[in-house]
Design an enzyme around this catalytic site. Structure first.
Site, PDB file in Angstrom:
ATOM      1  N   THR A  86       0.809  -1.226   0.000  1.00 42.28           N
ATOM      2  CA  THR A  86       0.000   0.000   0.000  1.00 42.28           C
ATOM      3  C   THR A  86       0.838   1.271   0.000  1.00 42.28           C
ATOM      4  O   THR A  86       2.031   1.256   0.309  1.00 42.28           O
ATOM      5  CB  THR A  86      -0.927   0.034   1.229  1.00 42.28           C
ATOM      6  N   ASP A  87       0.159   2.374  -0.303  1.00 43.51           N
ATOM      7  CA  ASP A  87       0.778   3.697  -0.206  1.00 43.51           C
ATOM      8  C   ASP A  87       0.501   4.253   1.197  1.00 43.51           C
ATOM      9  O   ASP A  87      -0.040   3.548   2.061  1.00 43.51           O
ATOM     10  CB  ASP A  87       0.275   4.619  -1.311  1.00 43.51           C
ATOM     11  N   ALA A  88       0.841   5.506   1.426  1.00 37.29           N
ATOM     12  CA  ALA A  88       0.685   6.109   2.756  1.00 37.29           C
ATOM     13  C   ALA A  88      -0.780   6.167   3.203  1.00 37.29           C
ATOM     14  O   ALA A  88      -1.060   6.208   4.402  1.00 37.29           O
ATOM     15  CB  ALA A  88       1.281   7.516   2.758  1.00 37.29           C
ATOM     16  N   ALA A  89      -1.710   6.128   2.269  1.00 35.70           N
ATOM     17  CA  ALA A  89      -3.137   6.178   2.606  1.00 35.70           C
ATOM     18  C   ALA A  89      -3.726   4.787   2.860  1.00 35.70           C
ATOM     19  O   ALA A  89      -4.924   4.666   3.128  1.00 35.70           O
ATOM     20  CB  ALA A  89      -3.908   6.874   1.492  1.00 35.70           C
ATOM     21  N   ILE A 133      -3.907   2.384   0.578  1.00 38.02           N
ATOM     22  CA  ILE A 133      -4.500   1.905  -0.672  1.00 38.02           C
ATOM     23  C   ILE A 133      -3.422   1.192  -1.482  1.00 38.02           C
ATOM     24  O   ILE A 133      -2.277   1.632  -1.527  1.00 38.02           O
ATOM     25  CB  ILE A 133      -5.096   3.090  -1.465  1.00 38.02           C
TER      26      ILE A 133
END
Length: 129
Positions: free
Chosen positions: A10-13, A15
């Site tokens: 995932t990314d920082a969010a 997602i």
């Protein structure tokens, strides 16, 4: 093939990072070889991506359990066209069409019958998973 979304996906969010959908599909393609006691790369040759078209429809998130489904759309002597999709339960998140070319010693080669038999489990009338 079932895949759990981990933090590294995932990314920082939280997602799933876009390129990881391609990795999930690659793992599903490789898994059919491993389940048959084979390797996707052997003395007989190997597959390379010739082209692909991807559609991102909905995001997947950290901790979700996803399923990658594969369908054989076209089989030629030295290539195959697959449709792969990533699902969360009954929700389609991602889909792509990918053409894989079979090479031996860096040149296009006829796909061996042993490998074509593996792909037959992905034919439309057999069901896809």
């Amino acid at each position: 093939m079932k895949i759990r979304v981990y933090y590294e996906d995932t990314d920082a969010a939280g997602i799933v990072y876009y390129a990881n959908y391609l990795k999930f599909c690659e793992r599903a393609r490789s898994e059919i070889f491993f389940e048959a006691g084979m390797s996707p790369q052997s003395d007989e040759g190997y597959f390379v991506v010739k082209d692909l078209e991807a559609k991102y429809l909905e995001p997947a998130r950290l901790g979700e359990l996803l399923e990658v489904k594969t369908l054989l759309e076209e089989r030629k002597s030295a290539s195959v066209m697959l449709r792969q999709s990533v699902w969360r339960k009954d929700r389609l998140l991602f889909e792509m069409r990918i053409r894989l070319a079979f090479l031996k010693e860096g040149r296009p080669a006829r796909i061996p019958s042993s490998i074509l038999k593996l792909f037959s489990r992905w034919e439309a009338d057999q069901g896809a998973s």
